[in-house]
Scaffold this active site. Sequence first.
Site, PDB file in Angstrom:
ATOM      1  N   LYS A  25       0.837  -1.200   0.000  1.00 50.39           N
ATOM      2  CA  LYS A  25       0.000   0.000   0.000  1.00 50.39           C
ATOM      3  C   LYS A  25       0.874   1.252   0.000  1.00 50.39           C
ATOM      4  O   LYS A  25       1.502   1.581   0.993  1.00 50.39           O
ATOM      5  CB  LYS A  25      -0.898   0.036   1.252  1.00 50.39           C
ATOM      6  CG  LYS A  25      -1.985   1.099   1.116  1.00 50.39           C
ATOM      7  CD  LYS A  25      -2.578   1.511   2.420  1.00 50.39           C
ATOM      8  CE  LYS A  25      -2.020   2.791   2.979  1.00 50.39           C
ATOM      9  NZ  LYS A  25      -2.155   3.972   2.112  1.00 50.39           N
ATOM     10  N   GLU A  58       9.825   1.579  10.571  1.00 51.13           N
ATOM     11  CA  GLU A  58      10.792   2.670  10.393  1.00 51.13           C
ATOM     12  C   GLU A  58       9.993   3.956  10.542  1.00 51.13           C
ATOM     13  O   GLU A  58       9.159   4.274   9.701  1.00 51.13           O
ATOM     14  CB  GLU A  58      11.445   2.551   9.011  1.00 51.13           C
ATOM     15  CG  GLU A  58      12.799   3.234   8.956  1.00 51.13           C
ATOM     16  CD  GLU A  58      12.678   4.715   8.660  1.00 51.13           C
ATOM     17  OE1 GLU A  58      12.773   5.512   9.620  1.00 51.13           O
ATOM     18  OE2 GLU A  58      12.479   5.069   7.497  1.00 51.13           O
ATOM     19  N   CYS A 108      13.135  11.436   6.644  1.00 53.24           N
ATOM     20  CA  CYS A 108      13.283  11.067   8.056  1.00 53.24           C
ATOM     21  C   CYS A 108      14.731  11.236   8.527  1.00 53.24           C
ATOM     22  O   CYS A 108      15.005  11.253   9.720  1.00 53.24           O
ATOM     23  CB  CYS A 108      12.784   9.651   8.291  1.00 53.24           C
ATOM     24  SG  CYS A 108      13.538   8.463   7.192  1.00 53.24           S
ATOM     25  N   GLU A 140       8.825  16.025  15.875  1.00 52.53           N
ATOM     26  CA  GLU A 140       9.182  15.951  14.456  1.00 52.53           C
ATOM     27  C   GLU A 140       8.329  16.922  13.639  1.00 52.53           C
ATOM     28  O   GLU A 140       7.104  16.831  13.668  1.00 52.53           O
ATOM     29  CB  GLU A 140       8.984  14.526  13.927  1.00 52.53           C
ATOM     30  CG  GLU A 140       9.504  14.385  12.511  1.00 52.53           C
ATOM     31  CD  GLU A 140       9.340  12.990  11.927  1.00 52.53           C
ATOM     32  OE1 GLU A 140      10.221  12.550  11.189  1.00 52.53           O
ATOM     33  OE2 GLU A 140       8.316  12.348  12.204  1.00 52.53           O
TER      34      GLU A 140
HETATM   35  O1  TXE Z   1       2.026   9.495   7.892  1.00 45.37           O
HETATM   36  P1  TXE Z   1       1.331   8.126   8.111  1.00 45.37           P
HETATM   37  P2  TXE Z   1       1.362  10.935   7.948  1.00 45.37           P
HETATM   38  C1  TXE Z   1       6.041  11.470   9.995  1.00 45.37           C
HETATM   39  C2  TXE Z   1       6.078  12.962   9.809  1.00 45.37           C
HETATM   40  C3  TXE Z   1       4.691  13.292   9.459  1.00 45.37           C
HETATM   41  C4  TXE Z   1       3.960  12.341  10.372  1.00 45.37           C
HETATM   42  C5  TXE Z   1       2.577  12.014   9.955  1.00 45.37           C
HETATM   43  O2  TXE Z   1       6.401  13.596  11.013  1.00 45.37           O
HETATM   44  O3  TXE Z   1       4.356  14.628   9.729  1.00 45.37           O
HETATM   45  O4  TXE Z   1       4.725  11.167  10.317  1.00 45.37           O
HETATM   46  O5  TXE Z   1       2.558  11.746   8.573  1.00 45.37           O
HETATM   47  C6  TXE Z   1      -0.508   4.543   6.185  1.00 45.37           C
HETATM   48  N1  TXE Z   1      -2.753   1.454   9.611  1.00 45.37           N
HETATM   49  N2  TXE Z   1       6.436  10.713   8.819  1.00 45.37           N
HETATM   50  O6  TXE Z   1       0.223  10.998   8.894  1.00 45.37           O
HETATM   51  O7  TXE Z   1      -0.134   8.311   8.370  1.00 45.37           O
HETATM   52  C7  TXE Z   1      -0.699   5.714   5.259  1.00 45.37           C
HETATM   53  O8  TXE Z   1      -1.826   5.519   4.436  1.00 45.37           O
HETATM   54  C8  TXE Z   1      -1.914   1.149   8.607  1.00 45.37           C
HETATM   55  C9  TXE Z   1       7.740  10.148   8.869  1.00 45.37           C
HETATM   56  O9  TXE Z   1       1.081  11.338   6.570  1.00 45.37           O
HETATM   57  O10 TXE Z   1       2.109   7.369   9.101  1.00 45.37           O
HETATM   58  C10 TXE Z   1       0.615   5.733   4.525  1.00 45.37           C
HETATM   59  O11 TXE Z   1       0.626   4.732   3.508  1.00 45.37           O
HETATM   60  N3  TXE Z   1      -1.412   2.068   7.780  1.00 45.37           N
HETATM   61  C11 TXE Z   1       7.987   9.248   7.769  1.00 45.37           C
HETATM   62  C12 TXE Z   1       1.616   5.350   5.609  1.00 45.37           C
HETATM   63  O12 TXE Z   1       0.832   4.710   6.621  1.00 45.37           O
HETATM   64  C13 TXE Z   1      -1.733   3.357   7.984  1.00 45.37           C
HETATM   65  C14 TXE Z   1       7.301   9.367   6.498  1.00 45.37           C
HETATM   66  C15 TXE Z   1       2.348   6.525   6.255  1.00 45.37           C
HETATM   67  O13 TXE Z   1       1.431   7.503   6.664  1.00 45.37           O
HETATM   68  C16 TXE Z   1      -2.596   3.725   9.032  1.00 45.37           C
HETATM   69  C17 TXE Z   1       5.980   9.924   6.619  1.00 45.37           C
HETATM   70  C18 TXE Z   1      -3.108   2.710   9.872  1.00 45.37           C
HETATM   71  N4  TXE Z   1      -3.908   2.972  10.899  1.00 45.37           N
HETATM   72  C19 TXE Z   1       5.624  10.603   7.746  1.00 45.37           C
HETATM   73  N5  TXE Z   1      -2.719   5.067   9.020  1.00 45.37           N
HETATM   74  C20 TXE Z   1       9.329   8.588   7.696  1.00 45.37           C
HETATM   75  N6  TXE Z   1       9.728   7.881   8.733  1.00 45.37           N
HETATM   76  O14 TXE Z   1      10.002   8.666   6.690  1.00 45.37           O
HETATM   77  C21 TXE Z   1      -1.985   5.533   7.994  1.00 45.37           C
HETATM   78  N7  TXE Z   1      -1.383   4.499   7.350  1.00 45.37           N
END
Ligand code: TXE
Length: 479
Positions: free
Chosen positions: A172, A247, A281, A383
């Site tokens: 996904k 991660e 990140c 963050e």
């Molecule tokens: O990421 P999400 P978000 C950090 C960064 C950002 C914060 C939130 O600080 O501001 O996270 O970002 C899927 N069960 N990073 O909310 O939601 C979602 O659809 C399973 C750091 O946009 O974590 C997407 O495919 N999956 C980071 C993926 O998770 C779920 C990169 C990441 O989205 C889900 C991105 C659930 N309940 C954000 N909810 C890095 N480490 O590089 C969402 N997703």
Amino acid sequence: MNTISNFIGGEFIKPVSGNYLDNYEPATGEVYSLVPDSDERDVELAVIAAQKAFPIWSGMPVEKRSEIMLRIADFLTLHLERFASAETIDQGKPLWLSKAMDIPRAAQNFHFFGTEILHFASEAHATNQHLNYTLRTPIGVVGCISPWNLPLYLFSWKIAPALATGNCVIAKPSELTPMTAYLLAELCQKAGMPPGVLNIIHGLGAKVGAAITKHTAIHAISFTGGTKTGADIARTAAPMFKKLSLELGGKNPNIIFDDCNLGEAALTSARAAFTNQGEICLCGSRIFVQQSIYDAFKEQFLSHVSRFTVGDPLEPGTVQGALVSKAHWEKVLSYIELAKQEGGTVLCGGNVVNPEGRCENGWFIEPTVIEGLSYDCRTNQEEIFGPVATLVPFETEEEVVAMANSTNYGLAAVVWTENLSKAHRVAANLQSGIVWINCWMVRDLRTPFGGVKHSGVGREGGFEALKFFTEPKNVCVKL
Ligand code: TXE
């Protein structure tokens, strides 16, 4: 309008619900394509397809699997321009960056794991009486959930080792950046990947991601994204005893000692803070500078940052593009406000940018540098994941190590010093999965990649990834 489809059992199909989500181009703030609003019914279809494909894929000679993966890598290289422009339109990053980093790295991921699998050997432990050998078998059907900041780069970083080890994948991509994963499906088909081996389901995390996480036939989850989402996934998957690789976020310290090569430190620190709009990140957003060179560093650092032009990501002169979504743009702006409330002084940036022309309604923010904040305020602990960096002075090595280690995160750290002993000592004392000394974001794909504390669980990369996606079985033979 380009309508994206799910990829299930080797076919492009509509979501069961028949519903779609709007997909925005961050640089214009306008909807330019539609993403399937899939749910657990689409995940179920994908699991059935993956289960059917598993005996074929896992039973295929490893050289054949490798060939298919290398073909995908070649196709990506061949279609670099198309993929890079799709990534830039979907994500908001500069086109030159998609061309130089994202798409080449996605190709490299397939190439790396497609060849690494040929060198993956298991251990044997012999005594006079017994011989132990360890078989490593694929897990079966696995889930890969990836984020929006480096869309194809991180999508392929997960699916490539999963596929190389003989698993079938339910993947996904982020609903904010689905385009290149969609385009990749076509290349996989052309490369001869059997139907059902890779299934790509688009949609919201709360629906598709959650359905993948809780599906009883999916035995491992590899996730990159926010720390809170990682915790939600662990809450569901851990009691089901799924293998988990998480991660998560980072709040990385970048430590500048007064015996460093100042010119290099200032230039690389500017890149480390603002590459990809600060949406990596690994970005070094907390810059600790030894007091005696604080002013000199600040001057050089700001002079580099002032040259980072913000604007249309399709323009070759743009250094910083648009932020990925309106919600994220608002979040980053709210942190700039918070920093001011916490007593910070904005040294440069801090404002929204409205470029003239097609990008006037895009989600742009100037690269922003702030000083005068304490190391333990919210701005320096949470963050932000955007073009915001802080400068914090320090006096001693002990003090800066304590400040660097003061957050909940522990993904990456950077140390600048010409003193070898100090470099090794500080690296050893930092609570971090990755430490770069006198460099940043140098990636050797063989090395373990991941963080400690709230930055995650497990390691990706190299043989670590191949181990994660396989189950070891020890066989003991009496001699
Ligand atoms: O990421 P999400 P978000 C950090 C960064 C950002 C914060 C939130 O600080 O501001 O996270 O970002 C899927 N069960 N990073 O909310 O939601 C979602 O659809 C399973 C750091 O946009 O974590 C997407 O495919 N999956 C980071 C993926 O998770 C779920 C990169 C990441 O989205 C889900 C991105 C659930 N309940 C954000 N909810 C890095 N480490 O590089 C969402 N997703």
